[in-house]
Design a protein around this motif. Structure first.
Motif, PDB file in Angstrom:
ATOM      1  N   LYS A  31      29.075 -10.082  21.929  1.00 28.48           N
ATOM      2  CA  LYS A  31      27.635  -9.528  22.355  1.00 28.48           C
ATOM      3  C   LYS A  31      26.757  -9.418  20.918  1.00 28.48           C
ATOM      4  O   LYS A  31      25.604 -10.010  20.962  1.00 28.48           O
ATOM      5  CB  LYS A  31      27.760  -8.357  23.037  1.00 28.48           C
ATOM      6  CG  LYS A  31      26.277  -7.764  23.386  1.00 28.48           C
ATOM      7  CD  LYS A  31      26.376  -6.382  24.133  1.00 28.48           C
ATOM      8  CE  LYS A  31      24.980  -5.850  24.467  1.00 28.48           C
ATOM      9  NZ  LYS A  31      25.093  -4.455  25.193  1.00 28.48           N
ATOM     10  N   LYS A  32      27.282  -9.018  19.781  1.00 29.03           N
ATOM     11  CA  LYS A  32      26.665  -8.627  18.806  1.00 29.03           C
ATOM     12  C   LYS A  32      26.256 -10.240  17.975  1.00 29.03           C
ATOM     13  O   LYS A  32      25.080 -10.350  17.368  1.00 29.03           O
ATOM     14  CB  LYS A  32      27.378  -7.967  17.786  1.00 29.03           C
ATOM     15  CG  LYS A  32      27.316  -6.529  18.230  1.00 29.03           C
ATOM     16  CD  LYS A  32      28.381  -5.619  17.491  1.00 29.03           C
ATOM     17  CE  LYS A  32      28.442  -4.082  17.918  1.00 29.03           C
ATOM     18  NZ  LYS A  32      29.295  -3.301  17.165  1.00 29.03           N
ATOM     19  N   ILE A  33      27.208 -10.965  18.055  1.00 29.92           N
ATOM     20  CA  ILE A  33      27.029 -12.289  17.338  1.00 29.92           C
ATOM     21  C   ILE A  33      26.025 -13.107  18.378  1.00 29.92           C
ATOM     22  O   ILE A  33      25.285 -13.898  17.609  1.00 29.92           O
ATOM     23  CB  ILE A  33      28.506 -13.094  17.286  1.00 29.92           C
ATOM     24  CG1 ILE A  33      29.299 -12.194  16.354  1.00 29.92           C
ATOM     25  CG2 ILE A  33      28.105 -14.558  16.957  1.00 29.92           C
ATOM     26  CD1 ILE A  33      30.571 -13.142  16.347  1.00 29.92           C
ATOM     27  N   ASN A  34      26.281 -13.000  19.530  1.00 28.21           N
ATOM     28  CA  ASN A  34      25.052 -13.845  20.355  1.00 28.21           C
ATOM     29  C   ASN A  34      23.752 -13.181  20.198  1.00 28.21           C
ATOM     30  O   ASN A  34      22.699 -14.067  20.092  1.00 28.21           O
ATOM     31  CB  ASN A  34      25.292 -13.774  21.807  1.00 28.21           C
ATOM     32  CG  ASN A  34      24.727 -14.294  22.675  1.00 28.21           C
ATOM     33  OD1 ASN A  34      24.567 -15.722  22.455  1.00 28.21           O
ATOM     34  ND2 ASN A  34      23.900 -13.851  23.935  1.00 28.21           N
ATOM     35  N   ASP A  35      23.560 -11.952  19.803  1.00 28.66           N
ATOM     36  CA  ASP A  35      22.233 -11.405  19.330  1.00 28.66           C
ATOM     37  C   ASP A  35      21.831 -12.154  18.093  1.00 28.66           C
ATOM     38  O   ASP A  35      20.567 -12.332  17.819  1.00 28.66           O
ATOM     39  CB  ASP A  35      22.185  -9.994  19.238  1.00 28.66           C
ATOM     40  CG  ASP A  35      22.464  -9.178  20.793  1.00 28.66           C
ATOM     41  OD1 ASP A  35      22.247  -9.862  21.635  1.00 28.66           O
ATOM     42  OD2 ASP A  35      22.752  -8.258  20.795  1.00 28.66           O
ATOM     43  N   TYR A  36      22.746 -12.143  17.168  1.00 36.79           N
ATOM     44  CA  TYR A  36      22.477 -12.799  15.723  1.00 36.79           C
ATOM     45  C   TYR A  36      21.788 -14.230  15.978  1.00 36.79           C
ATOM     46  O   TYR A  36      20.731 -14.569  15.421  1.00 36.79           O
ATOM     47  CB  TYR A  36      23.818 -12.890  15.040  1.00 36.79           C
ATOM     48  CG  TYR A  36      23.529 -13.505  13.605  1.00 36.79           C
ATOM     49  CD1 TYR A  36      22.620 -13.068  12.788  1.00 36.79           C
ATOM     50  CD2 TYR A  36      24.177 -14.542  13.495  1.00 36.79           C
ATOM     51  CE1 TYR A  36      22.468 -13.862  11.598  1.00 36.79           C
ATOM     52  CE2 TYR A  36      24.000 -15.520  12.551  1.00 36.79           C
ATOM     53  CZ  TYR A  36      23.096 -14.993  11.556  1.00 36.79           C
ATOM     54  OH  TYR A  36      23.164 -15.907  10.120  1.00 36.79           O
ATOM     55  N   PHE A  37      22.633 -15.057  16.922  1.00 36.83           N
ATOM     56  CA  PHE A  37      22.036 -16.276  17.050  1.00 36.83           C
ATOM     57  C   PHE A  37      20.793 -16.526  17.802  1.00 36.83           C
ATOM     58  O   PHE A  37      20.323 -17.637  17.569  1.00 36.83           O
ATOM     59  CB  PHE A  37      23.206 -17.231  17.881  1.00 36.83           C
ATOM     60  CG  PHE A  37      24.615 -17.522  16.932  1.00 36.83           C
ATOM     61  CD1 PHE A  37      24.434 -18.359  15.828  1.00 36.83           C
ATOM     62  CD2 PHE A  37      25.733 -17.069  17.438  1.00 36.83           C
ATOM     63  CE1 PHE A  37      25.370 -18.563  14.820  1.00 36.83           C
ATOM     64  CE2 PHE A  37      26.919 -17.691  16.452  1.00 36.83           C
ATOM     65  CZ  PHE A  37      26.487 -18.231  15.309  1.00 36.83           C
TER      66      PHE A  37
ATOM     67  N   TYR B 137      33.357 -18.269  16.482  1.00 33.66           N
ATOM     68  CA  TYR B 137      32.799 -17.930  17.792  1.00 33.66           C
ATOM     69  C   TYR B 137      32.093 -19.281  18.249  1.00 33.66           C
ATOM     70  O   TYR B 137      31.721 -20.215  17.894  1.00 33.66           O
ATOM     71  CB  TYR B 137      31.547 -17.179  17.648  1.00 33.66           C
ATOM     72  CG  TYR B 137      30.653 -16.985  19.013  1.00 33.66           C
ATOM     73  CD1 TYR B 137      30.958 -16.106  19.882  1.00 33.66           C
ATOM     74  CD2 TYR B 137      29.311 -17.445  19.146  1.00 33.66           C
ATOM     75  CE1 TYR B 137      30.481 -15.705  21.123  1.00 33.66           C
ATOM     76  CE2 TYR B 137      28.854 -17.201  20.255  1.00 33.66           C
ATOM     77  CZ  TYR B 137      28.991 -16.363  21.156  1.00 33.66           C
ATOM     78  OH  TYR B 137      28.465 -16.183  22.432  1.00 33.66           O
ATOM     79  N   ASP B 138      32.529 -19.437  19.816  1.00 33.12           N
ATOM     80  CA  ASP B 138      31.972 -20.631  20.563  1.00 33.12           C
ATOM     81  C   ASP B 138      31.272 -19.924  21.869  1.00 33.12           C
ATOM     82  O   ASP B 138      31.841 -19.294  22.569  1.00 33.12           O
ATOM     83  CB  ASP B 138      33.355 -21.406  21.179  1.00 33.12           C
ATOM     84  CG  ASP B 138      32.881 -22.698  21.779  1.00 33.12           C
ATOM     85  OD1 ASP B 138      31.954 -22.869  22.346  1.00 33.12           O
ATOM     86  OD2 ASP B 138      33.813 -23.737  21.629  1.00 33.12           O
ATOM     87  N   PRO B 139      30.082 -20.550  22.013  1.00 34.11           N
ATOM     88  CA  PRO B 139      29.102 -20.244  23.098  1.00 34.11           C
ATOM     89  C   PRO B 139      29.928 -20.398  24.421  1.00 34.11           C
ATOM     90  O   PRO B 139      29.558 -19.784  25.258  1.00 34.11           O
ATOM     91  CB  PRO B 139      27.821 -20.872  23.045  1.00 34.11           C
ATOM     92  CG  PRO B 139      27.902 -21.172  21.509  1.00 34.11           C
ATOM     93  CD  PRO B 139      29.225 -21.206  20.997  1.00 34.11           C
ATOM     94  N   GLU B 140      30.362 -21.432  24.506  1.00 37.08           N
ATOM     95  CA  GLU B 140      31.067 -21.780  25.842  1.00 37.08           C
ATOM     96  C   GLU B 140      32.257 -21.009  26.242  1.00 37.08           C
ATOM     97  O   GLU B 140      32.397 -20.589  27.526  1.00 37.08           O
ATOM     98  CB  GLU B 140      31.524 -23.236  25.822  1.00 37.08           C
ATOM     99  CG  GLU B 140      30.463 -24.250  25.700  1.00 37.08           C
ATOM    100  CD  GLU B 140      31.001 -25.581  25.841  1.00 37.08           C
ATOM    101  OE1 GLU B 140      32.195 -26.031  26.422  1.00 37.08           O
ATOM    102  OE2 GLU B 140      30.152 -26.787  25.149  1.00 37.08           O
ATOM    103  N   LEU B 141      32.941 -20.532  25.099  1.00 35.22           N
ATOM    104  CA  LEU B 141      34.146 -19.646  25.623  1.00 35.22           C
ATOM    105  C   LEU B 141      33.669 -18.092  25.371  1.00 35.22           C
ATOM    106  O   LEU B 141      34.316 -17.194  26.122  1.00 35.22           O
ATOM    107  CB  LEU B 141      35.125 -19.921  24.521  1.00 35.22           C
ATOM    108  CG  LEU B 141      36.200 -21.137  24.651  1.00 35.22           C
ATOM    109  CD1 LEU B 141      37.042 -21.351  23.668  1.00 35.22           C
ATOM    110  CD2 LEU B 141      36.640 -21.152  26.178  1.00 35.22           C
TER     111      LEU B 141
END
Length: 609
Positions: A86-92, A119-123
């Motif tokens: 969740k935190k890495i997705n916010d960063y991207f 990190y892989d957005p699909e997975l």
């Protein structure tokens, strides 16, 4: 530009995925199954390339496997991975800076860089799950020889169609014996079970219950038959009734047999035949008569009687049957074709084509299991129940009970008929045909019945024709003495038989007109089992005497043979001594014998003077 097919590619062939292990100049490629060692050759034009990034594909599978394993053993790891994702997705998405991300993750710059790379957005969170320490689930630690032994044992048992396959415990015993003979440690039961499960659910079920039950449970069953209305098609089948009946003195007798004919549209039991003899051509004949005609004039074994509640009848357009001998006889087929009834045999091994009649038989047998003397459907349900001891119903009583159960069946709501009763569907279909509609009736009932009655070949003797240890005689037989002819008989009444000549049937009664008529069931149940062949030893002790006589004859023959051989030897010796005493020895020494020529080797020797 399309990618070329090379070794290692995944391709699809006939809706399955295989790996290419070889390519040849003639356009053929070798495919290998992903589930077994099976491989085969096809033309490359018959396959389609499955475009997969192999490394990414394997990574996805590994991470998904870790995710599933963590679900079972470590929920804490899943929570950590989800929070990080969740935190890495916010960063991207630009919601937080790199420094804020490092602070929120509570990790170093190096760890953050590693997580961003993984990190892989699909997975999503799956790509961030940390690897599990220790041995991976489903990993195999057995030696190659142990794996080969288990694979060989399982394959052999699954491919054995000559006998019913043994249960799992027997399979393990077989593996255990193979391992001991080869000096290998026997795998555990759990290891063998996991290898068996890898063969698929069908294989497991087949091993535990047999190949035929497995096919019935898992095989696709196409071939539904659509019928427009009643009497379009019927099905016929036999079964042995699960109850022991008794005679008039209360002694247990035997299990009767049932032959039943059902209408597919209405599920009405169009006709049936209860008998004491096993199924045969006459069972088919009697069941067809019961189905094609009103029952009032028929005996109760055919659902008849003056007060019968069975009002359904009619000649069907087609009849579905299995491949038993009584259904495939040329005589039955010719009779059905003559009356424009199309015989339809089930495909061999496809029991579901006769599913309707078998379900009805199962329903009726369920009612039978409530009767005294029932044998149930298997030994487990029967347990220690003594069926013979508790038998209480005579054959006539059982026939009456069965007729009542058929009437009850016709009046009960049927799930397959949209909760309608069979009689309601029958009446509705009859109403569609018009007011006061009556099914077509064969013009001559007796001829129709005789055409379906079973026939036997018999030689006409001077005393008449013999059948069931009774003689039949008529004036028409006088010109056929010594001839072998075909005769029809009525299984319900053996007091007469019929001979077909010049297009019509001639009745031939008992030679002894005072003899009491019997049915074939009575003859088979009471006369045949107690019958003695001519020459049968009634006193069982005489069997030993017979063996002693046989031994006496053999000993006498051997003794006589030895005596004759001794006499022959003595006679030969006497002749030799007599010859020598008259100078024969000197003749032999002087060589005064005439040598036989080459063409006289088979002639008797002559001595010269």
């Amino acid at each position: 530009m399309l990618k070329p097919i090379v070794e290692g590619n995944l391709v699809s062939f006939e809706e399955k995925v295989y790996r290419v292990i070889a390519c040849r100049a003639d356009g053929a490629i070798t495919l290998k199954s992903l589930e077994s060692e099976h491989s085969f050759d096809v033309l490359f034009t018959q396959v389609n390339l499955v475009e997969v990034d192999q490394e990414k594909h394997e990574l996805y599978n590994d991470r998904r496997l870790i995710w599933l394993e963590q679900t079972e053993v470590n929920p804490k790891e899943l929570a950590i991975a989800s929070d990080r994702a969740k935190k890495i997705n916010d960063y991207f998405q630009g919601k937080v800076s790199r420094a804020e991300l490092i602070e929120k993750l509570g990790s170093s710059e190096t760890t953050t860089r590693r997580l961003l790379k993984r990190y892989d957005p699909e997975l999503g969170a799956v790509s961030l799950v940390r690897s599990i320490r220790g041995r991976k689930k489903n990993s195999r630690l057995l030696s190659d020889i142990q794996e080969k032994i288990m694979e060989k044992a399982i394959s052999k048992r699954l491919n054995d169609k000559t006998k019913k396959l043994e249960a799992f415990a027997s399979l393990w015993e077989y593996v255990d014996s193979l391992c001991h003979t080869m000096g290998v440690k026997t795998p555990s039961l759990n290891a063998l079970k996991r290898r068996l499960e890898s063969f698929g659910q069908k294989a497991v079920y087949s091993l535990l219950h047999g190949r035929e039950p497995m096919l019935q449970k898992f095989e696709l069953k196409p071939g539904m038959i659509h019928v427009d209305t009643i009497l379009t098609m019927v099905q016929i089948d036999h079964t042995r009734v699960d109850v022991i009946i008794c005679d008039e003195h209360g002694r247990p007798l035997m299990r009767p047999w049932l032959t039943v004919v059902i209408d597919l549209k209405s599920r009405v039991i169009l006709g049936y035949y209860l008998a004491l003899h096993p199924p045969s051509a006459l069972s088919v004949a009697m069941a067809m008569l019961s189905a094609c005609f009103p029952k009032q004039a028929f005996p109760i074994a055919l659902g008849g009687g003056q007060n019968t509640r069975h009002r359904f009848w009619g000649v069907p357009g087609a009849i579905g049957m299995d491949n038993a001998a009584e259904f495939t006889s040329p005589e039955l087929e010719a009779t059905l074709q003559y009356y424009k009834i199309v015989p339809m045999l089930r495909p061999i091994g496809k029991k579901h084509y006769g599913g309707h009649v078998e379900r009805i038989i199962g329903t009726l047998m369920g009612k039978v299991h409530l009767l005294p003397g029932t044998t149930y459907s298997n030994v487990l349900k029967k347990a220690d129940y003594d069926s013979a001891k508790h038998s209480a119903m005579t054959f006539s009583a059982f026939c009456e009970w069965f007729a009542n159960e058929v009437a009850i069946y016709h009046g009960r709501a049927h799930e397959g008929l949209n909760r309608l009763a069979p009689f309601e569907v029958w009446d509705a279909e009859m109403a569609k045909k018009g007011l006061d509609y009556v099914p077509p009736m064969p013009g001559n009932f007796q001829t129709f019945a005789l055409d379906f009655f079973p026939s036997v070949l018999r030689t006409v003797q001077s005393k008449g024709v013999e059948l069931s240890r009774s003689f039949y005689s008529s004036a028409i037989l006088s010109r056929f003495v010594g001839s072998r002819l075909s005769f029809k008989y009525n299984p319900l009444n053996l007091s007469k038989i019929w001979l077909r000549q010049d297009g019509r049937y001639h009745e031939i009664p008992y030679s002894d007109l005072t003899k009491t008529p019997v049915s074939y069931s009575e003859y088979w149940a009471f006369s045949r089992p107690r019958a003695r062949r001519p020459g049968t030893l009634v006193d069982k002790e005489l069997h030993q005497v017979r063996l002693e006589n046989h031994e006496l004859v053999e000993n006498s023959k051997a003794t006589t043979k030895r005596l004759r051989q001794n006499v022959a030897k003595k006679a030969t010796a006497a002749e030799t001594m007599s010859f020598l005493s008259y100078g024969g020895e000197e003749l032999l020494l002087q060589g005064n014998t005439k040598e036989p020529s080459s063409d006289q080797t088979r002639k008797k020797l002559k001595w010269e003077d």
